[in-house]
Scaffold this motif. Structure first.
Motif, PDB file in Angstrom:
ATOM      1  N   ALA A  73       0.762  -1.008   0.106  1.00 43.03           N
ATOM      2  CA  ALA A  73       0.097   0.097   0.087  1.00 43.03           C
ATOM      3  C   ALA A  73       0.725   1.228  -0.116  1.00 43.03           C
ATOM      4  O   ALA A  73       0.443   2.355  -0.699  1.00 43.03           O
ATOM      5  N   ASN A 262      -3.741  -0.123   8.357  1.00 43.44           N
ATOM      6  CA  ASN A 262      -4.013  -0.700   6.963  1.00 43.44           C
ATOM      7  C   ASN A 262      -5.378  -0.234   6.432  1.00 43.44           C
ATOM      8  O   ASN A 262      -5.422   0.118   5.419  1.00 43.44           O
ATOM      9  N   ARG A 266      -5.769   2.277   3.064  1.00 41.39           N
ATOM     10  CA  ARG A 266      -6.365   1.874   1.764  1.00 41.39           C
ATOM     11  C   ARG A 266      -7.294   3.225   1.541  1.00 41.39           C
ATOM     12  O   ARG A 266      -7.712   3.190   0.518  1.00 41.39           O
ATOM     13  N   ALA A 269      -5.501   5.629  -0.031  1.00 39.34           N
ATOM     14  CA  ALA A 269      -5.016   5.335  -1.402  1.00 39.34           C
ATOM     15  C   ALA A 269      -6.374   5.690  -2.243  1.00 39.34           C
ATOM     16  O   ALA A 269      -6.016   5.983  -3.369  1.00 39.34           O
ATOM     17  N   SER A 281      -8.131   1.532  -9.247  1.00 37.85           N
ATOM     18  CA  SER A 281      -7.466   1.418  -8.035  1.00 37.85           C
ATOM     19  C   SER A 281      -8.709   1.880  -6.906  1.00 37.85           C
ATOM     20  O   SER A 281      -8.619   1.446  -5.843  1.00 37.85           O
ATOM     21  N   ASP A 284     -10.818  -1.006  -6.036  1.00 37.23           N
ATOM     22  CA  ASP A 284     -10.198  -2.172  -5.439  1.00 37.23           C
ATOM     23  C   ASP A 284      -9.997  -1.680  -3.835  1.00 37.23           C
ATOM     24  O   ASP A 284     -10.186  -2.664  -2.968  1.00 37.23           O
ATOM     25  N   ASP A 285      -9.423  -0.616  -3.696  1.00 40.87           N
ATOM     26  CA  ASP A 285      -9.380  -0.024  -2.517  1.00 40.87           C
ATOM     27  C   ASP A 285     -10.707  -0.236  -1.619  1.00 40.87           C
ATOM     28  O   ASP A 285     -10.800  -0.559  -0.379  1.00 40.87           O
ATOM     29  N   ALA A 288     -11.535  -3.704  -0.619  1.00 44.69           N
ATOM     30  CA  ALA A 288     -10.743  -4.250   0.305  1.00 44.69           C
ATOM     31  C   ALA A 288     -11.192  -3.558   1.740  1.00 44.69           C
ATOM     32  O   ALA A 288     -11.258  -4.412   2.817  1.00 44.69           O
ATOM     33  N   VAL A 289     -11.412  -2.251   1.807  1.00 37.80           N
ATOM     34  CA  VAL A 289     -12.280  -1.864   2.980  1.00 37.80           C
ATOM     35  C   VAL A 289     -13.432  -2.541   3.634  1.00 37.80           C
ATOM     36  O   VAL A 289     -13.627  -2.662   4.561  1.00 37.80           O
ATOM     37  N   TRP A 292     -12.643  -5.666   4.935  1.00 36.37           N
ATOM     38  CA  TRP A 292     -12.056  -6.002   6.218  1.00 36.37           C
ATOM     39  C   TRP A 292     -13.041  -5.558   7.373  1.00 36.37           C
ATOM     40  O   TRP A 292     -13.191  -6.003   8.479  1.00 36.37           O
TER      41      TRP A 292
END
Length: 344
Positions: A73, A262, A266, A269, A281, A284-285, A288-289, A292
């Motif tokens: 990251a 992290n 994210r 980013a 991008s 994707d970020d 992921a968030v 999680w």
């Protein structure tokens, strides 16, 4: 047989022997039972130790993976920052060219119509730069509208083809979906600010009841306070919670810290991706968030629900759109200027 004991004495002695044997049997049974329970407890303890060791190994692997993801990251963030710096350099170059254009237009003829066409061309050039460099649809549309208003006041100037081209370009820009870059960035900043307050699936702090009990005044008698503290500590040895997800991840406090960091990286980013109009991008970020949040945080808690709703709303927002050009308007205004120069 004069030495023989009386029969009552013999009976009493016989009953005493039977009682002693019964007591011995009971003692042996009790000893065996205690031994069995001790052996079972020892086996259970060994099983728990083996499971705890395996779980610690898994947590160590997850921590290593988290560190690797953090490094990736950071590399991605550096790349995004370099792209943003390149974009800022291009904007600076466009500003320098704008200054040069302004200086050039000051040297033009004082003729009102020529000056008007020059100003309209300058507006269109700036609008084109805003579209191509920053994707600023609102700024370009405002420039086209201002140019059209200026032309509408010039009644003696024959610019009907130019105004038709401007109208077509404005209609195309109005039909585009609006990208609320500032609003998306503000929502991402709010998520970063609330990341430390999001509750995990298994809380990394004491329950409120235990915190309240520890905060009681110390004026209680010593024995009462000691008994209450002992009971609170005994209750804290085992904590039972109903988890809807059987695979809920349990994290140590240090791992929880890296998880939250992290999560922030994210989100940052994703913010950089919004500024760079990098929709891939950005998606994707956010995925992921969202993963999680669903896996590691308490989905029943109000802050987590609000964060998930915000992430879902952001994931549905457009970030990068294909902006049209305004070459037709630029060609029309340059044609009008060329026609006036030939007519002289």
């Amino acid at each position: 047989m004069s030495d023989a004991l009386p029969s009552p004495v013999l009976a009493a002695r016989s009953r005493g022997d039977r009682a002693a044997r019964a007591i011995a049997v009971v003692g042996i049974v009790a000893a065996l039972t205690a031994a069995v329970f001790a052996w079972d407890a020892r086996q259970s303890l060994r099983t728990l130790e083996s499971r705890a060791g395996g779980r610690l190994a898994e947590l160590g692997e997850e921590s290593a993976q988290s560190k690797t993801a953090l490094a990736q990251a950071q590399v991605s963030l550096k790349e995004s920052q370099s792209r943003l710096a390149e974009l800022e350099a291009r904007v600076a170059e466009s500003q320098e060219s704008r200054v040069q254009l302004e200086e050039m237009y000051r040297d033009l003829s004082r003729n009102a119509d020529d000056r008007l066409l020059s100003e309209v061309e300058q507006m269109l050039v700036l609008a084109s730069q805003q579209l191509q460099l920053a994707g600023n649809v609102r700024g370009a549309l405002a420039a086209l509208q201002a140019a059209d208003q200026r032309l509408a006041k010039a009644e003696k100037l024959a610019v009907a083809p130019l105004r038709r081209a401007l109208a077509q370009d404005m209609d195309r820009l109005k039909a585009l979906p609006q990208v609320d870059t500032v609003g998306i960035a503000v929502k991402l900043d709010n998520l970063v600010a609330t990341a430390d307050q999001l509750p995990l699936v298994v809380a990394d702090s004491l329950p409120p009841t235990r915190l309240a009990s520890r905060a009681k005044p110390l004026e209680e008698p010593g024995f009462t306070r000691a008994a209450r503290d002992f009971w609170e500590e005994m209750k804290g040895l085992v904590r039972i919670r109903d988890l809807e997800n059987n695979d809920a991840a349990l994290l140590a406090p240090s791992h929880a810290y890296f998880l939250r960091e992290n999560l922030k990286l994210r989100l940052l980013a994703a913010r950089v991706a919004v500024l760079a109009r990098d929709e891939l991008s950005f998606r994707d970020d956010l995925r992921a968030v969202q993963g999680w949040l669903n896996r590691y945080f308490d989905a029943k808690a109000k802050p987590t629900q609000v964060a998930l709703a915000t992430v879902k709303l952001l994931s549905e927002s457009p970030v990068s759109i294909s902006v049209p050009d305004i070459n037709a308007s630029l060609a029309a205004v340059r044609t009008a200027r060329s026609a006036r120069e030939k007519a002289r």
